[in-house]
Scaffold this motif. Structure first.
Motif, short mmCIF file in Angstrom:
data_model
loop_
_atom_site.label_atom_id
_atom_site.label_comp_id
_atom_site.label_asym_id
_atom_site.label_seq_id
_atom_site.Cartn_x
_atom_site.Cartn_y
_atom_site.Cartn_z
N LEU A 1 0.81 -1.21 0.00
CA LEU A 1 0.00 0.00 0.00
C LEU A 1 0.85 1.26 0.00
O LEU A 1 0.37 2.34 -0.34
N ALA B 1 0.98 3.58 -2.87
CA ALA B 1 -0.21 4.38 -3.17
C ALA B 1 0.07 5.85 -2.90
O ALA B 1 0.94 6.20 -2.13
N VAL C 1 -2.05 6.53 4.13
CA VAL C 1 -2.82 6.19 2.93
C VAL C 1 -4.25 5.92 3.36
O VAL C 1 -4.49 5.29 4.39
N THR C 2 -5.17 6.39 2.55
CA THR C 2 -6.59 6.08 2.76
C THR C 2 -7.09 5.34 1.53
O THR C 2 -6.78 5.71 0.41
N ALA C 3 -7.86 4.27 1.77
CA ALA C 3 -8.43 3.48 0.68
C ALA C 3 -9.85 3.12 1.07
O ALA C 3 -10.24 3.20 2.24
N THR C 4 -10.63 2.72 0.07
CA THR C 4 -12.01 2.33 0.29
C THR C 4 -12.17 0.86 -0.08
O THR C 4 -11.62 0.41 -1.09
N ASP D 1 -13.56 -2.00 -1.84
CA ASP D 1 -14.27 -2.12 -3.11
C ASP D 1 -14.98 -3.47 -3.23
O ASP D 1 -16.04 -3.57 -3.83
N LEU E 1 -9.03 -3.26 -2.03
CA LEU E 1 -9.05 -1.86 -1.64
C LEU E 1 -8.84 -0.98 -2.86
O LEU E 1 -7.98 -1.27 -3.71
N LYS E 2 -9.59 0.09 -2.93
CA LYS E 2 -9.43 1.07 -4.01
C LYS E 2 -8.66 2.25 -3.44
O LYS E 2 -9.14 2.94 -2.53
N ARG E 3 -7.46 2.45 -3.96
CA ARG E 3 -6.62 3.53 -3.50
C ARG E 3 -7.10 4.87 -4.05
O ARG E 3 -7.94 4.91 -4.95
N HIS E 4 -6.55 5.92 -3.52
CA HIS E 4 -6.90 7.29 -3.94
C HIS E 4 -6.64 7.50 -5.44
O HIS E 4 -7.36 8.25 -6.09
N LEU F 1 -6.54 -0.76 -7.73
CA LEU F 1 -7.07 -1.74 -6.79
C LEU F 1 -5.94 -2.59 -6.24
O LEU F 1 -5.05 -3.02 -6.98
#
Length: 196
Positions: free
Chosen positions: A18, A21, A44-47, A49, A60-63, A67
């Motif tokens: 990560l 990212a 790092v912030t991710a969402t 997915d 995880l979807k990175r900024h 993925l």
């Protein structure tokens, strides 16, 4: 390898995936006579997915839109609390402090101390893993011309350490010791998805 060391190693490996990212990175260097510290932090912030519960894999979807798949072992509590859309915040910190021990005379040594803190049962997954490595080495050579100090560690291996600061270099003599303390920590927290 002990269970805790394995968990720490696995978390650091996940952090490396990560770390590439886009995120926020800070670095800091401090020094005083006989001591220097370099430290850094990457956030790092991710969402989330996608979640594959059978394989315990989270995508995880990175900024930056890329993925990254991360497989979460059984040591990650509360896997079932994760939901698509949750926001994952990751922080990786590391620091290296070198301290000069004038006159030496002590034993050379290496000590590694892992650490781990997990989320409470029922909460969103998260926690912190890290380690501290402390090495005491002997100064076996000082080369003013190349600005290097040669250190010999507890297992007999040698390494050259570049010292750019002339005042610091002038303070080091054969027979002194250098204590190096390296710390790293990887923290993860998960926030619930914002529903619209």
């Amino acid at each position: 390898m002990s269970y805790v060391k394995w968990v720490v190693s696995a978390a650091i490996l996940a952090a490396a995936q990560l770390a590439v990212a886009q995120g926020q990175t800070t670095a800091n260097v401090t020094h005083e006579p006989g001591k220097a510290t370099v430290s850094g932090m990457h956030k790092v912030t991710a969402t989330i997915d996608k979640i594959d519960a059978d394989t315990r894999t989270v995508t995880l979807k990175r900024h930056d839109g890329k993925l990254v798949e991360v497989q979460l072992g059984p040591e990650v509590r509360n896997f079932d609390q994760l939901k698509v859309g949750d926001v994952v915040n990751m922080t990786y910190k590391e620091a290296l402090t070198l301290s000069l021990k004038k006159g030496g005379g002590g034993e050379t040594s290496m000590q590694e101390t892992p650490s781990m803190e997990r989320a409470a049962s029922g909460a969103k997954p998260g926690g912190t893993v890290g380690r501290e490595v402390k090495v005491t080495a002997n100064v076996v050579a000082v080369n003013q011309k190349t600005k290097t100090v040669t250190l010999q560690g507890p297992e007999g291996g040698k390494m050259d350490l570049k010292v750019e600061d002339p005042e610091q270099l002038a303070n080091v003599q054969v027979g002194d010791q250098v204590e190096a303390v390296y710390t790293e920590a990887f923290a993860v927290s998960v926030k619930p998805a914002q529903h619209k």
